[in-house]
Design an enzyme around this catalytic site. Sequence first.
Site, PDB file in Angstrom:
ATOM      1  N   HIS A   1      -7.153   0.017   4.036  1.00 44.08           N
ATOM      2  CA  HIS A   1      -7.890   1.114   3.398  1.00 44.08           C
ATOM      3  C   HIS A   1      -7.855   2.323   4.329  1.00 44.08           C
ATOM      4  O   HIS A   1      -8.702   2.474   5.209  1.00 44.08           O
ATOM      5  CB  HIS A   1      -9.336   0.654   3.124  1.00 44.08           C
TER       6      HIS A   1
ATOM      7  N   HIS B   1      -6.699   6.597   3.885  1.00 45.54           N
ATOM      8  CA  HIS B   1      -6.151   7.705   3.087  1.00 45.54           C
ATOM      9  C   HIS B   1      -5.295   8.546   4.032  1.00 45.54           C
ATOM     10  O   HIS B   1      -5.818   9.041   5.045  1.00 45.54           O
ATOM     11  CB  HIS B   1      -7.271   8.553   2.507  1.00 45.54           C
TER      12      HIS B   1
ATOM     13  N   HIS C   1     -11.766   2.016  -5.474  1.00 49.00           N
ATOM     14  CA  HIS C   1     -13.016   2.238  -4.744  1.00 49.00           C
ATOM     15  C   HIS C   1     -14.163   1.936  -5.709  1.00 49.00           C
ATOM     16  O   HIS C   1     -14.194   2.474  -6.829  1.00 49.00           O
ATOM     17  CB  HIS C   1     -13.136   3.699  -4.306  1.00 49.00           C
TER      18      HIS C   1
ATOM     19  N   GLU D   1     -19.236   2.028  -3.166  1.00 47.71           N
ATOM     20  CA  GLU D   1     -19.399   2.778  -1.910  1.00 47.71           C
ATOM     21  C   GLU D   1     -20.729   3.532  -2.044  1.00 47.71           C
ATOM     22  O   GLU D   1     -21.702   3.216  -1.368  1.00 47.71           O
ATOM     23  CB  GLU D   1     -18.229   3.750  -1.706  1.00 47.71           C
TER      24      GLU D   1
ATOM     25  N   ASP E   1     -10.545   4.197   6.714  1.00 52.31           N
ATOM     26  CA  ASP E   1     -10.794   5.125   5.606  1.00 52.31           C
ATOM     27  C   ASP E   1     -10.195   6.515   5.873  1.00 52.31           C
ATOM     28  O   ASP E   1      -9.095   6.799   5.396  1.00 52.31           O
ATOM     29  CB  ASP E   1     -12.299   5.214   5.309  1.00 52.31           C
ATOM     30  N   ASP E   2     -10.929   7.359   6.596  1.00 52.49           N
ATOM     31  CA  ASP E   2     -10.470   8.717   6.912  1.00 52.49           C
ATOM     32  C   ASP E   2     -10.724   8.964   8.402  1.00 52.49           C
ATOM     33  O   ASP E   2     -11.628   9.719   8.779  1.00 52.49           O
ATOM     34  CB  ASP E   2     -11.245   9.737   6.067  1.00 52.49           C
TER      35      ASP E   2
HETATM   36  N1  ADE Z   1     -11.054   9.805  -0.592  1.00 49.99           N
HETATM   37  C1  ADE Z   1     -10.911   9.803   0.724  1.00 49.99           C
HETATM   38  N2  ADE Z   1     -11.890   9.072   1.299  1.00 49.99           N
HETATM   39  C2  ADE Z   1     -12.654   8.584   0.302  1.00 49.99           C
HETATM   40  C3  ADE Z   1     -13.785   7.753   0.237  1.00 49.99           C
HETATM   41  N3  ADE Z   1     -14.374   7.255   1.329  1.00 49.99           N
HETATM   42  N4  ADE Z   1     -14.313   7.479  -0.962  1.00 49.99           N
HETATM   43  C4  ADE Z   1     -13.751   7.975  -2.073  1.00 49.99           C
HETATM   44  N5  ADE Z   1     -12.684   8.753  -2.066  1.00 49.99           N
HETATM   45  C5  ADE Z   1     -12.122   9.063  -0.893  1.00 49.99           C
HETATM   46 ZN    ZN Z   2     -11.504   5.327   0.884  1.00 50.19          ZN
END
Ligand code: ADE
Ligand code: ZN
Length: 336
Positions: free
Chosen positions: A20, A22, A200, A203, A281-282
């Site tokens: 996971h 992006h 997703h 969350e 994630d990011d």
């Molecule tokens: N796009 C990038 N990060 C995300 C996240 N944590 N939740 C939903 N969309 C995303």
């Molecule tokens: Zn994500």
Amino acid sequence: MQNQSQHHALIQSLPKAELHVHIEGTFEPELMFEIAQRNHVDIPYASVDDLKKAYDFHNLQSFLDIYYAGANVLLHEQDFYDLTYAYFEKCKADNVVHTEIFFDPQTHTDRGVAFATVINGIERACQDAKKNLGISSYLIMCFLRHLSEEAAFETLAQAKPYKDKIIAVGLDSSEVGHPPSKFERVFKEAKTQGYLIVAHAGEEGPPEYIWEALDLLQVNRIDHGVRCEEDEQLMARLIAEKMPLTVCPLSNLKLCVVDDMQQHNIKRLLDQGVNVTVNSDDPAYFGGYMNDNFYAISDALDLSSQDIRQLASNSFQASFLPEAEKAQWMEKVVKS
Ligand code: ADE
Ligand code: ZN
């Protein structure tokens, strides 16, 4: 303290898969400024430090606004290549040996960047990472859920010539108000075309969105899913089906899904037999890549070395690698 440094050394040494991440979320400010300059695109921040100060999020949307703005500087195939290859170098440093990377075509095609530009740049970096760094990867194409079903169908059509380069389709962006049911038909079509499915769910959104992802989208994995704990029947189902959850601890902290890391439920979920994995994630926005996520939960939740091994093993088990390759990596986790 001794235990902590031993655990950090174990985390570093274990092979891991990331499920996971992006690619647009791996855009480090330094590279963003470099690419902005060469593309003559303005960034509304005076410096890298100024930009980093804006990374003060209070929920998913406050993050997404900045994340989409950052992606605006990506214009050419080489930009997507540089972004992706820089992420692979982080993987190498963390002993991430396999990664399944999300990309959001609509973030780029809506600005006039061709689908081919995006995927060709990312794909070339994947090939070079395999050759130069020994890291394997798959691509997962995500639909932006704040956009329409029709726009998702268009994106699926654009992907057709690249079908062999994309293993799965996913669903991301603003969760609340955009349930999986909005995209039931396009995911049905994607599944018919042979894609694996992720989404997703849970969350920020309620457990009902996780049920919809399971029942309507027929997912192979749930991304995040941490709100499953609010629904006992859902927990039982996830455990019985060994449904993987791709959990992102530092993301949950930064986006205020949890107030502090000691409150994170990943250890409770693991103890109850949910197939949880650790992911970044990011990472450029949330304060760390794979190992930083492991260190954070290991320290805050007092994980045992067995927990750490289990999480590393789950990352392969839940991956889309062929069964024989999964088994080889899982054996290496046991023996490392
Ligand atoms: N796009 C990038 N990060 C995300 C996240 N944590 N939740 C939903 N969309 C995303
Ligand atoms: Zn994500």
